[in-house]
Each structure stands twice: as structure tokens, then as C-alpha cells.
Design a protein around this motif. Sequence first.
Motif, mmCIF file in Angstrom:
data_model
loop_
_atom_site.group_PDB
_atom_site.id
_atom_site.type_symbol
_atom_site.label_atom_id
_atom_site.label_comp_id
_atom_site.label_asym_id
_atom_site.label_seq_id
_atom_site.Cartn_x
_atom_site.Cartn_y
_atom_site.Cartn_z
ATOM 1 N N THR A 13 -30.247 17.082 8.759
ATOM 2 C CA THR A 13 -30.324 17.118 7.153
ATOM 3 C C THR A 13 -31.420 18.057 6.492
ATOM 4 O O THR A 13 -32.488 17.750 7.366
ATOM 5 N N GLU A 71 -36.155 13.825 -2.107
ATOM 6 C CA GLU A 71 -34.753 14.047 -1.954
ATOM 7 C C GLU A 71 -34.165 14.070 -0.798
ATOM 8 O O GLU A 71 -33.121 13.824 -0.258
ATOM 9 N N SER A 72 -34.859 14.766 0.320
ATOM 10 C CA SER A 72 -34.534 14.878 1.549
ATOM 11 C C SER A 72 -34.358 13.457 2.264
ATOM 12 O O SER A 72 -33.495 13.362 2.793
ATOM 13 N N ASP A 75 -31.224 12.178 1.003
ATOM 14 C CA ASP A 75 -30.171 12.712 1.676
ATOM 15 C C ASP A 75 -29.666 11.957 3.069
ATOM 16 O O ASP A 75 -28.566 11.808 3.636
ATOM 17 N N ILE A 78 -28.186 8.837 2.883
ATOM 18 C CA ILE A 78 -26.783 8.958 2.391
ATOM 19 C C ILE A 78 -25.998 9.132 3.958
ATOM 20 O O ILE A 78 -24.912 8.475 4.190
ATOM 21 N N ALA A 129 -25.671 7.633 -5.410
ATOM 22 C CA ALA A 129 -25.169 9.102 -4.999
ATOM 23 C C ALA A 129 -24.199 9.660 -5.899
ATOM 24 O O ALA A 129 -24.275 10.698 -6.291
ATOM 25 N N GLU A 133 -24.967 12.828 -8.549
ATOM 26 C CA GLU A 133 -23.831 13.850 -8.374
ATOM 27 C C GLU A 133 -23.347 14.035 -10.150
ATOM 28 O O GLU A 133 -23.321 15.455 -10.175
ATOM 29 N N ILE A 138 -27.207 16.852 -7.364
ATOM 30 C CA ILE A 138 -26.745 17.347 -6.053
ATOM 31 C C ILE A 138 -25.321 17.690 -6.299
ATOM 32 O O ILE A 138 -24.599 17.260 -7.423
ATOM 33 N N THR A 141 -21.379 14.795 -2.466
ATOM 34 C CA THR A 141 -21.841 13.666 -1.679
ATOM 35 C C THR A 141 -20.975 13.689 -0.282
ATOM 36 O O THR A 141 -20.070 13.538 -0.673
#
Length: 222
Positions: A13, A71-72, A75, A78, A129, A133, A138, A141
Motif C-alpha cells: 500500500t 491517509e496511508s 488505506d 481498508i 471509505a 470516495e 480517493i 475503494t
Amino acid sequence: MKNQAKAEAIDKTDGVRPAMQARSLKKRHDLLKAGRKLLHSRVLEDISIKDICSEANCTVGSFYSRFEDKESYFDALIVESCHELLAQAARQFDNRNWQNVEGRAICDEVVAFLVGIFQGEYSSILTEAFIRESKGFIDSTPMRDVGIQFISTVFTPLEPHIDKTFNPDPMRSLSFAIQVVYGALHNARLRDSGPVKFKTPEFKQRLQEMVARQLGITPKAL
């Protein structure tokens, strides 16, 4: 092997620094677990890195040694959730477990599994998520990919029970039914405007009946 695959996916990721040792993997897991818990009561924007570290009982330095930024981190959260959900589905709907089982029972269990996702520990991650979006934070997803893979997983035990006269393309019929369920659950999770309330037995029962009718699956006559 499944845990290794999940760890490797998180390693890939963007913004996530690979965890090379067991101790580092555990700390990363603790941090991700903390975020999952915090998201049940707050949105991501209101959760600070300090909050995450406090919940995970680690330092801010430990966070930045594993994630570039929040943010990472999200991610990675998720990705971890997607792997866990698909692994659960693969175990539960392994076709070997459903031999000689009535089609309506399988259909109802599929819907119950989806309802459980939106009402359980993954619900806040799903909602966050989709919100991010919709706001353009982002592009897409992985949860969408989970939906596609979930359909493929449950199609095998369900396919023999789908009415082919009514549904000449059973995979497409199942995909649409799951799409409708997904939309209803997401809307109810965000708003719960009724008239049938989200966390009631009736909500799940009506979704089960709707999917069974769509697929032409009815209980066996007594």
C-alpha cells in the motif's frame, strides 16, 4: 498463509513502510485495530494520529515508522479489512459446506453475512471509505472489489438453486441482487430513515425475501 498474504498486501500500500519482523507486524496490527475501534464513534477527520497511538499504547514515532501519514494509514486499514472479509466469506461459503442444503437457506445466509458486515465491526470502515470516495478524497475503494469477489464466492453454492427460466444469466441476476442489497445497507447505515429500521429483524428478513424472489429461490414444499 492467509495472514502472510494480508501482510504483503498492506506492505504494498502506498505510504506504508514494510514490516520486516514479527514485532513490527504486531505493532502495525495494534495500530490498525485501534483505528477500527475509534472509527465506531468518530469520523476519520476527527481522529488524530495521537489518538490512534494512545489507543494502541504506542508512540507517535512508532506510527510514523510504519505509515507515511493518516491517509496511508487509512488505506492500509481498508486493505486489511478487505482481506479479512474475503477470507471470512471464503470459509463460510466454501461449496463443500453447502452440499444438500436447501437453496433458500443458502440465500438467507448470504444476505445475513452482508447485513452482519454493515452492522458489525467493519461497518464504520465501510462508511468512511464511501464518504471519502463521494467527497473525492480517493478515486475508488477496494471495497468495490470485495463486492465482486464476494459475488464470485457465493455464486458457486447458490447457482444450482437459481431459477434459470426466470434468470437465464444467473451470475448477472445474483450480481444485481447483491448490488441492491449493498445499496440498501449503505443507505440504512448512513441514514436509517425507515420505514423499516436498520437494526431490526424485519430489515434483514425483507432483504432475504427480496433476494430469494429475484433469484427465483423458494423454500422446498413440506
